[in-house]
Design a protein around this motif. Structure first.
Motif: not given
Length: 338
Positions: A38-41, A175-177, A209-211
């Protein structure tokens, strides 16, 4: 990767064919995560959902290399972080952080809050002294705590406050993610809302950007832009939250959504009850891993692992009987208006 559109900007995070296996003491293999893709924009939040034992937490830790994946690739800003040597990976860890599920066990009980956040600042080479103290106080205030909380120990806080400390530690190194692993599941409902609103505000103000890993689909719908539905280590369905929630295509997604409570006593829902329990990842079913509990399964489902099928723009489903199920759904839809 299936589902990627070349005309769109490259995602911040791209997971391709990620596998995480473990060996038991008697030599058998546990298939915890299997071919996860999967991807995360950049700037988006993706929810990773599924029952307990579906591999969500393992996937999140493998993406960050807290576990060393068995196979696959994880591209962060175009760099495959799984191929980096440990010294180079240390630099990337500043850009990829995690908020753990248990806000108590993830904090060292022997350290003050200033020391807990200070550990993160050490990795970023942040100067000590008054500048360090001011930075810690700034982070605490950003997550809704007070400057004087820096001198307290974790046991002196409530569960929601401890989770805010964990969030402060995660954002300390800019952080960015961030992987948020069941970060509100241990909290009271009212506190959950506060922490979710905090995460949303931090995402907007810091460009995060979050998961977001969760089992509560209502929470995912509130916070996330896209959702990835996992079952026994594999992706069943993925796509924009609004579309997946409005028209789920995979039988497993339909069952999960049917079990989610609706805050409207006048609205009736048809509950889909799945038979049996989730199989053991030591000996997963052949073909589609969901077939042993699927109400629509046939012999065809046992033959091959279903490939992802394109439903719409960014909506993908792994089901060999997708076309047939779509016709059944269309028939029910037509009958409702006759």
């Amino acid at each position: 990767m299936s589902g990627s559109l070349t005309s769109q900007p490259a995602p911040l995070l791209r997971v391709e064919g990620l596998c995480q296996y473990f060996k038991t003491q008697d030599g058998r293999t546990v298939h915890a995560v299997e071919a996860l893709t999967f991807d995360i924009k950049r700037g988006h939040t993706v929810g990773l959902v599924g029952e307990s034992g579906s591999g969500k937490t393992t996937a999140g830790r493998a993406i960050l290399r807290l576990l060393e994946p068995t196979a696959g690739q994880v591209f962060f800003n175009g760099t495959d972080v799984l191929s980096l040597p440990s010294k180079e990976m240390k630099r990337y860890r500043q850009k990829m952080q995690i908020i753990f599920q248990d806000p108590f066990s993830s904090l060292n009980p022997r350290m003050r809050v200033s020391q807990i956040i200070g550990e993160a600042l050490n990795t970023a080479g942040y100067p000590k002294g008054e500048a360090r103290k001011a930075r810690v106080e700034e982070l605490l205030q950003r997550v809704g705590l007070q400057a004087e909380h820096a001198d307290r120990y974790p046991h002196e806080f409530s569960g929601g406050q401890r989770q805010r400390i964990g969030i402060a530690r995660a954002i300390a190194v800019e952080p960015d993610f961030i992987v948020a692993d069941e970060s509100v599941s241990a909290l009271d409902v009212s506190v959950q809302a506060q922490v979710l609103n905090l995460l949303g505000e931090l995402q907007r103000s810091l460009g995060l950007t979050l998961l977001f890993i969760a089992h509560d689909l209502t929470v995912v719908e509130y916070l996330c832009d896209e959702v990835v539905v996992m079952y026994l280590g594999r992706v069943m369905e993925r796509g924009p939250c609004r579309e997946v929630y409005a028209r789920p295509r995979h039988p497993y997604t339909q069952a999960l959504l049917s079990a989610a409570p609706v805050p409207d006593p006048t609205r009736k829902k048809q509950r889909i009850v799945l038979r049996g329990d989730i199989p053991s990842p030591i000996s997963p079913p052949s073909g589609c891993v969901f077939r042993t509990r699927c109400p629509y399964a046939t012999a065809l489902c046992a033959a091959d692992v279903p490939a992802e099928q394109h439903v719409s723009d960014e909506h993908w489903v792994s089901c060999v009987r997708l076309h047939e199920l779509n016709l059944q759904e269309q028939g029910r839809h037509d009958n409702a208006y006759q």
